[in-house]
Structures are given as structure tokens and as C-alpha cells.
Design an enzyme around this catalytic site. Structure first.
Site, mmCIF file in Angstrom:
data_model
loop_
_atom_site.group_PDB
_atom_site.id
_atom_site.type_symbol
_atom_site.label_atom_id
_atom_site.label_comp_id
_atom_site.label_asym_id
_atom_site.label_seq_id
_atom_site.Cartn_x
_atom_site.Cartn_y
_atom_site.Cartn_z
ATOM 1 C CG ASP A 145 -10.081 26.343 30.899
ATOM 2 O OD1 ASP A 145 -10.053 26.208 32.325
ATOM 3 O OD2 ASP A 145 -9.737 25.445 30.130
ATOM 4 C CG ASP A 172 -13.058 24.718 33.780
ATOM 5 O OD1 ASP A 172 -13.781 23.827 34.282
ATOM 6 O OD2 ASP A 172 -11.958 24.980 34.267
ATOM 7 C CG HIS A 299 -4.246 23.144 36.775
ATOM 8 N ND1 HIS A 299 -4.859 22.864 37.896
ATOM 9 C CD2 HIS A 299 -4.401 24.064 35.932
ATOM 10 C CE1 HIS A 299 -5.675 23.984 37.891
ATOM 11 N NE2 HIS A 299 -5.363 24.645 36.952
ATOM 12 C CG HIS A 330 -6.355 29.227 33.150
ATOM 13 N ND1 HIS A 330 -6.974 29.604 34.185
ATOM 14 C CD2 HIS A 330 -7.421 28.329 32.729
ATOM 15 C CE1 HIS A 330 -7.918 29.066 34.732
ATOM 16 N NE2 HIS A 330 -8.301 28.101 33.908
#
Length: 425
Positions: A145, A172, A299, A330
Site C-alpha cells: 500500500d 496497491d 477489512h 493500513h
């Protein structure tokens, strides 16, 4: 299009509140957009490299206009004894048309050697890279990410100081999210590192970029810009593949393509695992985007995590995969060796490294009480380092970004399952 673009440029970070484990979470930082430099239309930019087999490298770059798909290279600056020619492609996405995407495979190359190279015969921009070693030790940088914010810059700066051999990025990448110029900006941001060390990536949800009726093909930009060596591992898709480097077999799985037992990916994984020779590669490292184990409230309950785990966890367990890296959430979290939700000394260690620097902010809320299988969790931006010392031992460390300094907040020594007699298959 302007409306979509405006929405996509909005960046809302979560409010930073009290920390986990007395860690003061970093505040939001600005999004970045790096425009094209004042270059000739034939000059290379967004240069990045990736491994192809044991002794070859793929060099990828973009030019604004027509230019030859050639790479000249050698072991001394400005002296190019070798050259190779590749292919040129481009793609369209709604009103956007990419530049010329060049893809050239060079080699054979010597291990642990610095090569100097230029792309498209452009003498104004010389690059160099160092090939990975052919044997232990080897150091991986691991980050998910990544995005393109000022936190991304901090992460990249710290990675660049780590003397790593190879980058693993489990999904990501650019956070372009339909606005294709952000892919170009991302390529410019990472070029200083990605042109010097191979980056091996797999897709995340932000790479899908599918719009019903308007653009029905998913992963258009990702597949065009980040071609990985899937054919070399007998995969039929750029979304999942494997490779070997210095005694480590690395598996890059696709969380956002079919993974049930009837799927091509499942059948490929079964075949790939069966081919592994633990004498040649005593370590196996897996990469997914959506984590199979996660005690963050973010998530939870997603098919890409729960169903993929249901279908594929047994395959990785029976193959004695040592580590599984994930992104998507994250934050950072490290689990014990685990299988089917319980501690198992012969299962993989699952590690979430989803705090590269994304624009969406940190996932700050964790499930309470903490599950016993979760050994360390922290909402922080940063990156991981996996130093595989020899065939039996490796050191993993999490380097969080704090006040512009990479702080080691978690570390653990690992023993390979191939060296554990209790886990012999």
C-alpha cells in the site's frame, strides 16, 4: 471526467488519536503529484527493473514519443559492451492514452554486480543497478500500500538507506484509482530506487480500475506497466507467479482473480509448490494483498481474505511455507506460526505490512481483546526488512516512520521450516 478526477484527488486521513503500545501515530501528510520533467519526447522516464529467471533482468520505461526499445549496458559507466532490444506497447483508458511503454530483457548477468545502462539510446540519463546475490545472505525490503504521499517519500528514503537487494510489494502501488496520470507520477516517484534494485509486485484492489460499461477490462494499467515474469513459472496470468533468488522461493499470489479449486491460479499454485526443491531453496515466502489473518477492525469479512484462506491455506501449510506477507490493512501486524486459526509450529508466520504511505491513512482500531496468535500490532507507516542469513535463520524487522527517522519497533528471528525436523513433509 473532471468530476471523477476531482473526487479521486480528495484525500481524507483518519483522525490520529491515542496510540497502540504507547506509539504516537504520525499525522497526515500531503499527497504528491510529480509532473513530467523537461525531457525530450524520446527520453526515458519511470524506469524500473524486475527479475526474469536467475540471471536476467527486465528493464521497463516510458517515453512520451517514439523511441527505440533498446537497453545498452556494461559494468563500467558510459561503457556499454552489451545491448538488447525488446518491445513497445501502449494502452488507452477512457480519454487517457499512455506513453510508449518499453520492455527489454537483458542478460545473462553476474550476481552481486553493478551494471550501468541507458535506455532508448539516450545519453543524458544513465542508470545503474546491482544484481542480487546468488546465495545467502540476501535482504528483502517489504512494503504494501505504497501510494504517493509525503509518507511514501519517507518510506522510500528509509528503504534506500537499508542496502536491500530486492523489493517485495504485495499490492496497491500507485493509488491511481482510475486517474491514469497518477500512474505516471508514481513511476517518477519510485524511479530512483526502482531503477537500481528489482521490484517484484503483485496486484491489490486499487489496481483493478474496472468501470462498468465504461472500461470493463480490469488491471489494464497494472498489466501494461508492471509486467512480471509469470511465464517463467508456468503461470498464465501476470496476476500470480513465482520466482527464485539466492535460496528463496517467492510466491506472488493474486487476491483479486479467481482462487477457488477450479481456478487456474489454484491449479498453478498446486503445481508450483510441487516443484519446489527445499535443498535448492530452503525458504519459501508467500505474498498476498488481502491478509488471511487480521485483528484490525478494517477489512473484516472480505471474500478475498476469508475465501482465499479457506481454499489455499492448506496448500501453503502442506508445502511448509515459512512466511506470508500481506498488505490491504493500513497497519502492521505480526502473527505467530498459525494454521486454521490456531498456533501451529509448522504453519507460516503471517505479517501485514500495509503502511507504506497510502493516502487513505492508518487503520487505527484493533479488535479487543487481542487474539493470542497476534504477537505484535501497531498502526504505523513504514516498511519491513527480511534478512535471510542462511538456510536455517532469518531476521525480520519492522521499521516505522517516526519524525523522519526509521525506528525499529518490532523484530523477530525466524527458523526455516525446512530445517525443523518436526515439520518434515
Amino acid at each position: 471526467m473532471a468530476g471523477i478526477r476531482g473526487v479521486l484527488l480528495l484525500s481524507i486521513f483518519a483522525v490520529v488519536v491515542a496510540g497502540v503500545l504507547s506509539y504516537e501515530r504520525p499525522p497526515p501528510r500531503k499527497n504528491l503529484f510529480i509532473p513530467r520533467r523537461r525531457l525530450l519526447s524520446s527520453s526515458p522516464e519511470q524506469v524500473h527493473i524486475s527479475l526474469v529467471g536467475v540471471n536476467k533482468m527486465r528493464v521497463s520505461w516510458i517515453t512520451d514519443g517514439d523511441a527505440p526499445s533498446t537497453v545498452e549496458y556494461g559494468t563500467s559507466p558510459r561503457k556499454y559492451k552489451f545491448s538488447a532490444t525488446g518491445t513497445t506497447t501502449s494502452y488507452r483508458y477512457l480519454l487517457y492514452k499512455s506513453g510508449q511503454i518499453h520492455d527489454v530483457i537483458i542478460g545473462p548477468l553476474k550476481p552481486s554486480t553493478v551494471y550501468y545502462y541507458r535506455c532508448s539510446q539516450d545519453s543524458s540519463r544513465e542508470f545503474n543497478f546491482k544484481t542480487p546475490p546468488s546465495q545467502f545472505p540476501i535482504k528483502f525490503a517489504v512494503v504494501g500500500d505504497l501510494g504517493q504521499t509525503e509518507w511514501t517519500n519517507s518510506t522510500l528514503q528509509h528503504i534506500g538507506q537499508s542496502n536491500y537487494d530486492l523489493m517485495l510489494l504485495p499490492g496497491d502501488l500507485s493509488y491511481a484509482d482510475f486517474w491514469q496520470p497518477l500512474w505516471d507520477s508514481f513511476g517518477r516517484i519510485i524511479e530512483p530506487l526502482a531503477s537500481q534494485r528489482p521490484w517484484m509486485v503483485t496486484e491489490g484492489n486499487h489496481e483493478i480500475e474496472k468501470i462498468p460499461l465504461l472500461h470493463s477490462t480490469p488491471f489494464t494499467a497494472y498489466n501494461a506497466r508492471w509486467r512480471m515474469p509469470f511465464e517463467e513459472s508456468s503461470s498464465t496470468s501476470n496476476l500470480y507467479y513465482s520466482f527464485e533468488v539466492a535460496g528463496v522461493h517467492v510466491i506472488m499470489l493474486g487476491s483479486y482473480t479467481d482462487f477457488d479449486p477450479n481456478s487456474d491460479q489454484y491449479k498453478w499454485l498446486l503445481s508450483d509448490l510441487a516443484k519446489i526443491d527445499r535443498k535448492r531453496t530452503p525458504w519459501i515466502v508467500g505474498n498476498i494483498h488481502a491478509p488471511w489473518y487480521n485483528s484490525n477492525t478494517a477489512h473484516q469479512g472480505e471474500s478475498e481474505s476469508d475465501d482465499m484462506k479457506k481454499f489455499m491455506e492448506e496448500l501453503l501449510y502442506k508445502a511448509r511455507v515459512d512466511i506470508v506477507f500481506a498488505g490491504h490493512v493500513h497497519a502492521y501486524e505480526r502473527f505467530t506460526r498459525v494454521y486454521k486459526g490456531k498456533e501451529d509450529n509448522c504453519g507460516p508466520i503471517h505479517i501485514t505490512v500495509g503502511g507504506g504511505g497510502n493516502r487513505e491513512g492508518l487503520a487505527m482500531n484493533y479488535i479487543d481483546p487481542k487474539p493470542e496468535i497476534s504477537l505484535f500490532r501497531e498502526a504505523s507507516f513504514g516498511h519491513g526488512q527480511l534478512e535471510v542469513v542462511n538456510k536455517t535463520h532469518a531476521l525480520f524487522t519492522w521499521h516505522r516512520n517516526q519524525d523522519g527517522v526509521a525506528v525499529v519497533s518490532d523484530s523477530v528471528w525466524l527458523k526455516s521450516l525446512s530445517s525443523d525436523h518436526a515439520c518434515k513433509v
